[in-house]
Design a protein around this motif. Structure first.
Motif, PDB file in Angstrom:
ATOM      1  N   GLU A 138       0.825  -1.201   0.000  1.00 34.88           N
ATOM      2  CA  GLU A 138       0.000   0.000   0.000  1.00 34.88           C
ATOM      3  C   GLU A 138       0.863   1.257   0.000  1.00 34.88           C
ATOM      4  N   MET A 139       1.991   1.216   0.697  1.00 29.70           N
ATOM      5  CA  MET A 139       2.868   2.393   0.747  1.00 29.70           C
ATOM      6  C   MET A 139       3.659   2.575  -0.543  1.00 29.70           C
ATOM      7  N   LYS A 140       3.986   1.470  -1.204  1.00 28.39           N
ATOM      8  CA  LYS A 140       4.743   1.565  -2.460  1.00 28.39           C
ATOM      9  C   LYS A 140       3.863   2.014  -3.624  1.00 28.39           C
ATOM     10  N   ASP A 141       2.597   1.650  -3.564  1.00 29.88           N
ATOM     11  CA  ASP A 141       1.676   1.999  -4.647  1.00 29.88           C
ATOM     12  C   ASP A 141       0.439   2.668  -4.068  1.00 29.88           C
ATOM     13  N   PRO A 142       0.584   3.903  -3.624  1.00 28.26           N
ATOM     14  CA  PRO A 142      -0.547   4.585  -2.968  1.00 28.26           C
ATOM     15  C   PRO A 142      -1.714   4.803  -3.921  1.00 28.26           C
ATOM     16  N   ALA A 143      -2.901   4.676  -3.371  1.00 30.51           N
ATOM     17  CA  ALA A 143      -4.115   4.890  -4.151  1.00 30.51           C
ATOM     18  C   ALA A 143      -5.133   5.584  -3.252  1.00 30.51           C
ATOM     19  N   LEU A 144      -6.346   5.696  -3.750  1.00 31.66           N
ATOM     20  CA  LEU A 144      -7.431   6.328  -3.006  1.00 31.66           C
ATOM     21  C   LEU A 144      -7.594   5.673  -1.631  1.00 31.66           C
ATOM     22  N   ALA A 145      -7.800   6.501  -0.609  1.00 30.77           N
ATOM     23  CA  ALA A 145      -8.039   6.034   0.759  1.00 30.77           C
ATOM     24  C   ALA A 145      -6.855   5.257   1.329  1.00 30.77           C
ATOM     25  N   GLN A 146      -5.644   5.675   0.992  1.00 26.21           N
ATOM     26  CA  GLN A 146      -4.450   4.987   1.506  1.00 26.21           C
ATOM     27  C   GLN A 146      -4.402   5.008   3.036  1.00 26.21           C
ATOM     28  N   TYR A 147      -4.703   6.170   3.618  1.00 27.20           N
ATOM     29  CA  TYR A 147      -4.662   6.288   5.075  1.00 27.20           C
ATOM     30  C   TYR A 147      -5.611   5.285   5.719  1.00 27.20           C
ATOM     31  N   GLU A 148      -6.841   5.198   5.234  1.00 23.94           N
ATOM     32  CA  GLU A 148      -7.828   4.295   5.819  1.00 23.94           C
ATOM     33  C   GLU A 148      -7.383   2.836   5.715  1.00 23.94           C
ATOM     34  N   ILE A 149      -6.783   2.472   4.575  1.00 27.89           N
ATOM     35  CA  ILE A 149      -6.315   1.099   4.399  1.00 27.89           C
ATOM     36  C   ILE A 149      -5.185   0.792   5.372  1.00 27.89           C
TER      37      ILE A 149
END
Length: 290
Positions: A138-149
């Protein structure tokens, strides 16, 4: 050991660390005293050694997870250890605010009566490894709602570790002699009276035991003096108030049984290695309200 040694998210508002996953294959990251303004989960996957935390020393083996609160001093002795660490700032995820969801406050973190580590069994190793890999992806390929994930993965990690730690905590009442019942009573007394009783002699009197005898028993069971236990409990409550509320330092001091704000501030700095105001400015979520 790791395809990418560390991944870091930075808070865009202040430039400080928000969330970090760090792989390590020796102790160089932690072989000097750490006093960080964020939470640290340090999972020793391979190797043995010693760690100093809150001025007490503990030995450890592989598959041991250490949990450290903001500004809690800790240091690993130099040696060949391998593992992974997760660092997160209270702005990213606030343990106190989410206590009902993850229940790790007083278990993984801020537990003055137990060593700051959890033994990781084989089934949990697979689960925690999976969560760390998902965090990295998730940190290498950030997308929508990264914080929530990321917060979701972190919550599951904390809940899993908290369940393990809770199951490993021995029942003081279940030990082999009469001393543990006394210590359980002491724990209950500290929790009830730490805001008004600050001296070991006051607890010894209420338990009908000599201060010297209580001091010896306390040290042998908790690896800390009674003065250290009382002080740590006061500091944890003070940090919580600085952390979550906009009460003045004077108000917090008074609620904790100190009429002299300056004396309380000195006490706090002596035990937390930082002033109450600076703690609030660097950690407390209520700092913007002052």
């Amino acid at each position: 050991m790791n395809d990418q040694p560390f991944l870091t998210l930075i808070d865009p508002q202040n430039g400080n660390l928000a969330f970090k996953v760090l792989g390590f294959d020796d102790s160089r990251h932690f072989d000097h005293v750490q006093r960080n303004n964020y939470y640290s989960l340090v999972w020793i996957k391979e190797g043995t050694g010693k760690v100093t935390a809150d001025f007490a020393e503990y030995g450890f083996d592989e598959n041991t997870l250490f949990s450290f609160s903001p500004y809690q001093p800790f240091m690993f002795a130099p040696g060949p250890i391998k593992g992974v660490a997760i660092h997160f700032h209270p702005d990213f995820f606030c343990i106190h605010k989410h206590q009902t969801e993850v229940a790790c406050h007083g278990v993984l973190f801020n537990n003055i009566y137990q060593p700051p580590y959890t033994l990781i069994d084989q089934p949990s190793t697979s689960s925690l490894d999976f969560l760390i890999q998902q965090m990295k992806l998730e940190m290498k390929d950030p997308a929508l709602a990264q914080y929530e994930i990321l917060v979701s993965y972190l919550k599951i990690f904390l809940i899993t570790a908290s369940r393990l730690k809770a199951g490993q905590q021995p029942s003081i009442r279940g030990a082999e002699n009469e001393k543990p019942f006394l210590l359980q009573t002491l724990k209950d007394s500290i929790e009830k009276d730490f805001k008004k009783k600050h001296l070991p002699s006051e607890y010894a009197e209420s338990l009908n035991i000599s201060p010297k005898a209580l001091a010896k028993i306390t040290k042998s069971y908790f690896n800390k003096t009674l003065t250290e236990l009382i002080s740590e409990r006061i500091i944890i409550e003070a940090k919580r108030e600085l952390y979550l509320t906009s009460k003045t330092i004077k108000e917090i001091a008074y609620e904790l049984g100190y009429e002299d704000e300056h004396y309380f501030s000195r006490f706090f700095k002596t035990n937390a290695d930082i002033s109450p105001q600076l703690y609030r400015e660097t950690v407390g979520v209520a700092r913007g309200e002052n």
